[in-house]
Write an enzyme that holds these catalytic residues in place. Structure first.
Site, short mmCIF file in Angstrom:
data_model
loop_
_atom_site.label_atom_id
_atom_site.label_comp_id
_atom_site.label_asym_id
_atom_site.label_seq_id
_atom_site.Cartn_x
_atom_site.Cartn_y
_atom_site.Cartn_z
N CYS A 113 18.93 2.16 17.64
CA CYS A 113 17.81 3.09 17.55
C CYS A 113 18.28 4.52 17.28
O CYS A 113 19.17 5.03 17.98
CB CYS A 113 17.00 3.05 18.85
SG CYS A 113 15.64 4.22 18.84
N GLU A 125 4.45 7.91 9.65
CA GLU A 125 4.69 6.52 9.24
C GLU A 125 6.00 6.01 9.84
O GLU A 125 6.10 4.86 10.25
CB GLU A 125 4.78 6.43 7.72
CG GLU A 125 3.50 5.99 7.07
CD GLU A 125 3.70 5.58 5.62
OE1 GLU A 125 3.28 4.48 5.27
OE2 GLU A 125 4.28 6.38 4.84
N GLY A 163 -10.33 -11.73 9.92
CA GLY A 163 -11.00 -11.60 11.22
C GLY A 163 -11.67 -10.25 11.41
O GLY A 163 -11.60 -9.37 10.55
N CYS A 203 17.74 -1.09 21.20
CA CYS A 203 18.19 0.27 21.57
C CYS A 203 19.53 0.67 20.94
O CYS A 203 19.65 1.79 20.44
CB CYS A 203 18.24 0.43 23.08
SG CYS A 203 16.63 0.16 23.84
N GLN A 249 -6.54 -4.42 13.40
CA GLN A 249 -6.39 -5.53 14.34
C GLN A 249 -5.64 -6.71 13.73
O GLN A 249 -5.72 -7.81 14.24
CB GLN A 249 -7.76 -6.02 14.82
CG GLN A 249 -8.27 -5.26 16.02
CD GLN A 249 -9.59 -4.59 15.75
OE1 GLN A 249 -10.00 -4.45 14.60
NE2 GLN A 249 -10.26 -4.17 16.79
N TYR A 272 -7.14 7.95 14.84
CA TYR A 272 -5.88 7.44 14.32
C TYR A 272 -5.94 7.27 12.79
O TYR A 272 -5.07 7.77 12.06
CB TYR A 272 -5.52 6.08 14.98
CG TYR A 272 -4.53 5.33 14.15
CD1 TYR A 272 -3.20 5.70 14.16
CD2 TYR A 272 -4.95 4.33 13.27
CE1 TYR A 272 -2.28 5.07 13.32
CE2 TYR A 272 -4.05 3.70 12.44
CZ TYR A 272 -2.72 4.07 12.47
OH TYR A 272 -1.82 3.46 11.63
N ASP A 331 -0.93 5.06 17.65
CA ASP A 331 -1.36 3.66 17.71
C ASP A 331 -0.57 2.99 18.83
O ASP A 331 0.18 3.67 19.55
CB ASP A 331 -1.16 2.96 16.36
CG ASP A 331 0.30 2.75 16.02
OD1 ASP A 331 1.17 3.34 16.71
OD2 ASP A 331 0.60 1.97 15.10
N TRP A 381 0.82 -1.21 0.00
CA TRP A 381 0.00 0.00 0.00
C TRP A 381 0.86 1.27 0.00
O TRP A 381 0.35 2.36 -0.02
CB TRP A 381 -0.96 0.02 1.19
CG TRP A 381 -0.30 -0.22 2.52
CD1 TRP A 381 0.22 0.73 3.36
CD2 TRP A 381 -0.10 -1.48 3.15
NE1 TRP A 381 0.73 0.12 4.47
CE2 TRP A 381 0.55 -1.23 4.37
CE3 TRP A 381 -0.39 -2.80 2.80
CZ2 TRP A 381 0.90 -2.25 5.25
CZ3 TRP A 381 -0.04 -3.82 3.68
CH2 TRP A 381 0.61 -3.55 4.89
N GLU A 435 -5.28 0.79 6.22
CA GLU A 435 -5.40 1.18 7.64
C GLU A 435 -6.52 0.42 8.33
O GLU A 435 -6.38 0.04 9.49
CB GLU A 435 -5.61 2.69 7.78
CG GLU A 435 -4.38 3.53 7.45
CD GLU A 435 -3.18 3.23 8.36
OE1 GLU A 435 -3.36 2.65 9.42
OE2 GLU A 435 -2.05 3.56 7.95
N CYS A 440 16.34 9.25 24.57
CA CYS A 440 15.41 8.34 25.23
C CYS A 440 15.72 8.16 26.72
O CYS A 440 16.78 7.67 27.08
CB CYS A 440 15.46 6.98 24.52
SG CYS A 440 14.36 5.77 25.26
FE1 SF4 Z 1 15.28 1.84 22.94
FE2 SF4 Z 1 14.27 4.21 23.50
FE3 SF4 Z 1 14.84 3.58 20.98
FE4 SF4 Z 1 12.80 2.45 22.18
S1 SF4 Z 1 13.01 4.62 21.70
S2 SF4 Z 1 14.36 1.40 20.96
S3 SF4 Z 1 13.55 2.25 24.27
S4 SF4 Z 1 16.30 3.78 22.65
#
Ligand code: SF4
Length: 366
Positions: free
Chosen positions: A209, A189, A87, A206, A48, A126, A144, A23, A43, A215
């Site tokens: 990330c 997104e 479903g 993490c 679900q 949403y 979400d 999509w 969407e 964070c």
């Molecule tokens: Fe980890 Fe924070 Fe990144 Fe989530 S947002 S993966 S908790 S560093």
């Protein structure tokens, strides 16, 4: 400044890590470059159902109903048939009604205003925000389950995701961040994708990330404790005694399920539902009522138990008992809620059977 840095980090990460989902094809139009009908269908499917499962079904649905007009014109049974296996059939009916509302009230063009989108059946805050931002570039937030988890971890808040404070905080943060983004659609997104692929419910990645330096949970090593988990209650159990009844032409006698509840509006072998396994006499009495014949006209040994299986749905555990009636009733009464259907038609989804009854009547997935 931090919000801007977070938004940019998400957009940059998304540009190089986004999944190739059906999509997400670019379709240029005068209001953007993503098709709002595709966004609406995907969407609603994603509400679900996991993205990997939706990815398997989305293109088939679009081939059958390529435009909002085609979906609006379709028979409800055809839409339900194409939804089989996803479903939560209420979503299929809402999507069908939304397509009709777009054709009747918006000249076939999905609106770009989040409030107008929310007036469509089955479209909540949403979904409206996702379509408005992704397809039309409207600067509006979305939240979400993935975004709630990311927001709580970024803020280091040990809350359950359904806690109203968690929901309010998530919308507040999502709004601030989308306002700081370069592209509202790519940011929204991207944040969902980050939650699905990196900031996962268990064992978030993490070190990989793009938000780790912003964070709080990562800084405090609390990412595995956020959000709080609540012990799940056991699901209620119910027994469905389904009776296989075939006429002398080999057609199955089927009935339509109620319009609400499990497998709503789909078709099935006549089924007696009870909290515990019913006695033979109860099944005989149900069958006599269903067929409109006196109890005594059913020969004592004509009704035989023929195995069973269990299905676990999102809300309950359903134990199926399969019964077969060997005596034939040539004059079976049919109407809008009951009919005789040939095996070939049922295999083709006409009318659509509830998935467990495809196993009972057609032997699929046995
Ligand atoms: Fe980890 Fe924070 Fe990144 Fe989530 S947002 S993966 S908790 S560093």
């Amino acid at each position: 400044m931090t919000d801007r840095a977070i938004a940019r980090a998400v957009e940059k990460w998304f540009a190089s890590h986004k999944r190739d989902l059906p999509w997400r094809v670019e379709v240029k139009h005068d209001r953007g470059d993503r098709d709002p009908y595709y966004a609406l269908v995907s969407e609603v499917m994603l509400q679900q159902t996991q993205a990997s499962r939706v990815a398997e079904r989305f293109e088939r649905f679009i081939e059958r109903f390529p435009t909002v007009e085609a979906l609006a014109r379709a028979r409800e049974d055809d839409v339900l048939s194409e939804w089989t296996g996803l479903g939560y059939y209420r979503r299929a009916r809402s999507l069908h009604a939304a397509a009709r509302a777009i054709v009747d009230d918006h000249e076939g063009q999905p609106p770009d205003d989040p409030a107008a989108l929310r007036s469509l059946p089955g479209v909540g805050r949403y979904t409206a925000g996702a379509i408005a931002s992704v397809c039309f570039g409207v600067r509006t937030p979305i939240v979400d389950a993935n975004i709630v988890r990311v927001a709580l971890r970024l803020e280091g808040k040990e809350l359950h995701p359904a806690d109203p404070r968690a929901v309010a905080l998530s919308w507040e943060r999502a709004e601030a961040l989308v306002n700081a983004a370069s592209s509202p659609g790519a940011f929204n997104e991207g944040l969902m994708e980050l939650g699905a692929l990196v900031c996962t419910p268990r064992n978030p990645s993490c070190p990989a990330c793009p938000l780790k330096k912003h964070c709080r949970a990562f800084a405090e090593s609390t990412q595995d404790d956020i959000p709080l988990r609540v012990a799940k209650k056991p699901k209620p159990e119910i027994t469905h005694a389904a009776i296989v009844l075939t006429d002398d032409l080999g057609r199955h006698f089927i009935t339509r399920r109620p319009r609400k509840g499990l497998w709503a509006g789909l078709w099935q072998a006549p089924t007696l539902e009870s909290e515990t396994a019913p006695a033979l006499n109860a099944v005989r009495a149900f069958l006599a009522t269903t067929l409109g014949v006196p109890h005594r006209s059913l020969p004592p040994k004509a009704l035989q138990r023929d195995g069973g299986f269990t299905r676990v749905t999102s809300s309950r555990v359903v134990h199926f008992e399969v019964w077969t009636l060997s005596k034939q009733f040539p004059g079976l009464q049919t109407g809008p809620e009951s009919r005789l259907a040939a095996r070939e038609a049922l295999l083709a989804g006409d009318p659509p059977l509830a998935v467990p009854h495809r196993r009972i009547l057609l032997g699929e997935g046995a």
